[in-house]
Design a protein around this motif. Sequence first.
Motif, PDB file in Angstrom:
ATOM      1  N   GLY A  82       0.806  -1.211   0.000  1.00 18.27           N
ATOM      2  CA  GLY A  82       0.000   0.000   0.000  1.00 18.27           C
ATOM      3  C   GLY A  82       0.839   1.262   0.000  1.00 18.27           C
ATOM      4  N   ASP A  83       0.167   2.401  -0.227  1.00 15.73           N
ATOM      5  CA  ASP A  83       0.898   3.665  -0.310  1.00 15.73           C
ATOM      6  C   ASP A  83       1.524   4.056   1.022  1.00 15.73           C
ATOM      7  OD1 ASP A  83      -1.397   4.431   1.069  1.00 15.73           O
ATOM      8  OD2 ASP A  83      -1.981   5.985  -0.348  1.00 15.73           O
ATOM      9  N   GLY A  84       0.939   3.598   2.125  1.00 15.54           N
ATOM     10  CA  GLY A  84       1.534   3.853   3.433  1.00 15.54           C
ATOM     11  C   GLY A  84       2.849   3.122   3.619  1.00 15.54           C
ATOM     12  N   ALA A  85       2.952   1.929   3.030  1.00 11.98           N
ATOM     13  CA  ALA A  85       4.207   1.176   3.097  1.00 11.98           C
ATOM     14  C   ALA A  85       5.305   1.897   2.324  1.00 11.98           C
ATOM     15  CB  ALA A  85       3.995  -0.228   2.547  1.00 11.98           C
ATOM     16  N   CYS A  86       4.949   2.463   1.186  1.00 13.56           N
ATOM     17  CA  CYS A  86       5.928   3.233   0.403  1.00 13.56           C
ATOM     18  C   CYS A  86       6.345   4.491   1.145  1.00 13.56           C
ATOM     19  CB  CYS A  86       5.336   3.598  -0.950  1.00 13.56           C
ATOM     20  SG  CYS A  86       4.980   2.179  -2.016  1.00 13.56           S
ATOM     21  N   LEU A  87       5.378   5.172   1.710  1.00 16.90           N
ATOM     22  CA  LEU A  87       5.647   6.435   2.394  1.00 16.90           C
ATOM     23  C   LEU A  87       6.547   6.241   3.611  1.00 16.90           C
ATOM     24  CD1 LEU A  87       4.969   9.491   2.613  1.00 16.90           C
ATOM     25  CD2 LEU A  87       2.987   8.827   4.012  1.00 16.90           C
ATOM     26  N   HIS A  88       6.323   5.144   4.334  1.00 17.22           N
ATOM     27  CA  HIS A  88       7.030   4.929   5.605  1.00 17.22           C
ATOM     28  C   HIS A  88       8.050   3.796   5.524  1.00 17.22           C
ATOM     29  CE1 HIS A  88       4.282   7.689   7.616  1.00 17.22           C
ATOM     30  NE2 HIS A  88       3.255   7.020   7.116  1.00 17.22           N
ATOM     31  N   ARG A  89       8.480   3.459   4.330  1.00 16.77           N
ATOM     32  CA  ARG A  89       9.368   2.297   4.172  1.00 16.77           C
ATOM     33  C   ARG A  89      10.627   2.398   5.034  1.00 16.77           C
ATOM     34  NH1 ARG A  89      10.718  -1.162  -1.143  1.00 16.77           N
ATOM     35  NH2 ARG A  89      12.474  -2.364  -0.322  1.00 16.77           N
ATOM     36  N   GLU A  90      11.249   3.548   5.032  1.00 21.56           N
ATOM     37  CA  GLU A  90      12.485   3.698   5.800  1.00 21.56           C
ATOM     38  C   GLU A  90      12.248   3.510   7.294  1.00 21.56           C
ATOM     39  OE1 GLU A  90      16.004   7.031   6.618  1.00 21.56           O
ATOM     40  OE2 GLU A  90      14.652   7.241   4.891  1.00 21.56           O
ATOM     41  N   ALA A  91      11.184   4.094   7.810  1.00 22.54           N
ATOM     42  CA  ALA A  91      10.884   3.962   9.240  1.00 22.54           C
ATOM     43  C   ALA A  91      10.547   2.520   9.599  1.00 22.54           C
ATOM     44  CB  ALA A  91       9.728   4.881   9.619  1.00 22.54           C
ATOM     45  N   ILE A  92       9.808   1.845   8.731  1.00 22.49           N
ATOM     46  CA  ILE A  92       9.457   0.436   8.979  1.00 22.49           C
ATOM     47  C   ILE A  92      10.709  -0.424   8.991  1.00 22.49           C
ATOM     48  CG2 ILE A  92       8.241  -1.570   8.049  1.00 22.49           C
ATOM     49  CD1 ILE A  92       6.212   0.461   6.836  1.00 22.49           C
ATOM     50  N   ALA A  93      11.581  -0.224   8.015  1.00 20.54           N
ATOM     51  CA  ALA A  93      12.815  -1.009   7.930  1.00 20.54           C
ATOM     52  C   ALA A  93      13.706  -0.779   9.142  1.00 20.54           C
ATOM     53  CB  ALA A  93      13.556  -0.666   6.639  1.00 20.54           C
ATOM     54  N   GLN A  94      13.780   0.461   9.615  1.00 19.11           N
ATOM     55  CA  GLN A  94      14.591   0.753  10.793  1.00 19.11           C
ATOM     56  C   GLN A  94      14.024   0.084  12.033  1.00 19.11           C
ATOM     57  OE1 GLN A  94      14.863   5.022  11.033  1.00 19.11           O
ATOM     58  NE2 GLN A  94      16.533   5.151   9.532  1.00 19.11           N
ATOM     59  N   ALA A  95      12.713   0.053  12.139  1.00 14.97           N
ATOM     60  CA  ALA A  95      12.078  -0.516  13.336  1.00 14.97           C
ATOM     61  C   ALA A  95      12.095  -2.038  13.340  1.00 14.97           C
ATOM     62  CB  ALA A  95      10.642  -0.013  13.446  1.00 14.97           C
ATOM     63  N   MET A  96      11.931  -2.654  12.173  1.00  8.62           N
ATOM     64  CA  MET A  96      11.751  -4.110  12.120  1.00  8.62           C
ATOM     65  C   MET A  96      12.939  -4.868  11.538  1.00  8.62           C
ATOM     66  SD  MET A  96       7.731  -4.494  11.051  1.00  8.62           S
ATOM     67  CE  MET A  96       7.860  -6.278  11.153  1.00  8.62           C
ATOM     68  N   GLY A  97      13.836  -4.167  10.890  1.00 12.54           N
ATOM     69  CA  GLY A  97      15.003  -4.837  10.333  1.00 12.54           C
ATOM     70  C   GLY A  97      14.627  -5.885   9.303  1.00 12.54           C
ATOM     71  N   ALA A  98      15.230  -7.065   9.425  1.00 11.56           N
ATOM     72  CA  ALA A  98      15.028  -8.134   8.436  1.00 11.56           C
ATOM     73  C   ALA A  98      13.635  -8.731   8.485  1.00 11.56           C
ATOM     74  CB  ALA A  98      16.079  -9.224   8.640  1.00 11.56           C
ATOM     75  N   ARG A  99      12.863  -8.414   9.511  1.00 13.35           N
ATOM     76  CA  ARG A  99      11.490  -8.947   9.585  1.00 13.35           C
ATOM     77  C   ARG A  99      10.523  -8.217   8.673  1.00 13.35           C
ATOM     78  NH1 ARG A  99       9.028  -7.948  13.917  1.00 13.35           N
ATOM     79  NH2 ARG A  99      10.490  -6.522  14.928  1.00 13.35           N
ATOM     80  N   ALA A 100      10.943  -7.074   8.150  1.00 15.81           N
ATOM     81  CA  ALA A 100      10.081  -6.293   7.259  1.00 15.81           C
ATOM     82  C   ALA A 100      10.369  -6.649   5.807  1.00 15.81           C
ATOM     83  CB  ALA A 100      10.307  -4.808   7.481  1.00 15.81           C
TER      84      ALA A 100
END
Length: 234
Positions: free
Chosen positions: A160-178
């Motif tokens: 979704g567009d939220g995943a694109c918008l927040h991709r960097e924050a998600i990757a930083q928070a979850m690491g390899a689990r994202a």
Amino acid sequence: MKLICMDTSAQVASLAAMEDGALVAERWQLYRKNHSKILLPMLEDMLGMLGWAPRDVDVWSAITGPGSFTGVRIGVTTARALAHAWDKPVVGISALEALCMDAPQAPGWVAPLMDARRNQVYAAAYAFEGDALCPCIAPAACALEEMLAKLADRDATFVGDGACLHREAIAQAMGARAHFLPAHLGVQRASAAAVLAYARASAGETAHYNTLLPLYLRAPQAEREYAKRRAQGE
């Protein structure tokens, strides 16, 4: 059975047609945000290509939300009007569920995220059990951090567009689990919703057109601001 599904809940305006379980046509446009102007011309073009008249459609379907308040109303109202004109049943589909259909083989849970503005996302999580989509985290409008906390130590594929918008924050928070889909996937499309709608219609899960209503996970901005002013004045 002939079914047409429409989605005007976000940036993409799209239509899809299914007949006897197969996707037979799709129209979509990601150009500006003028869904009210292009939806009916797109529908007319698609029906003409298929050789269908509106009366031939057995079931009408629409994304009911969450998403743009105005956009959701355009799709829902159009589907209701067409179903009313020909006295046909309807099926409503959640935008969050439809987004998951782009990732049936993705690692872990599928976590659709839609930009809800004001530092929030519309979010949920689902798991595929065979072809069935099973809810794991209930849909909500929340801060991204709140959604990530609910995922605990699980792997999740974000769409979704939220995943694109927040991709960097998600990757930083979850690491390899994202995990993330390629850019051309994870975009809202009526074809994904149509597959869900057709399955539900085939199972007899249709409704009267008067019951097709928008799904808002939070009040419109005007209502929120009015409530805030009232609370401040008390």
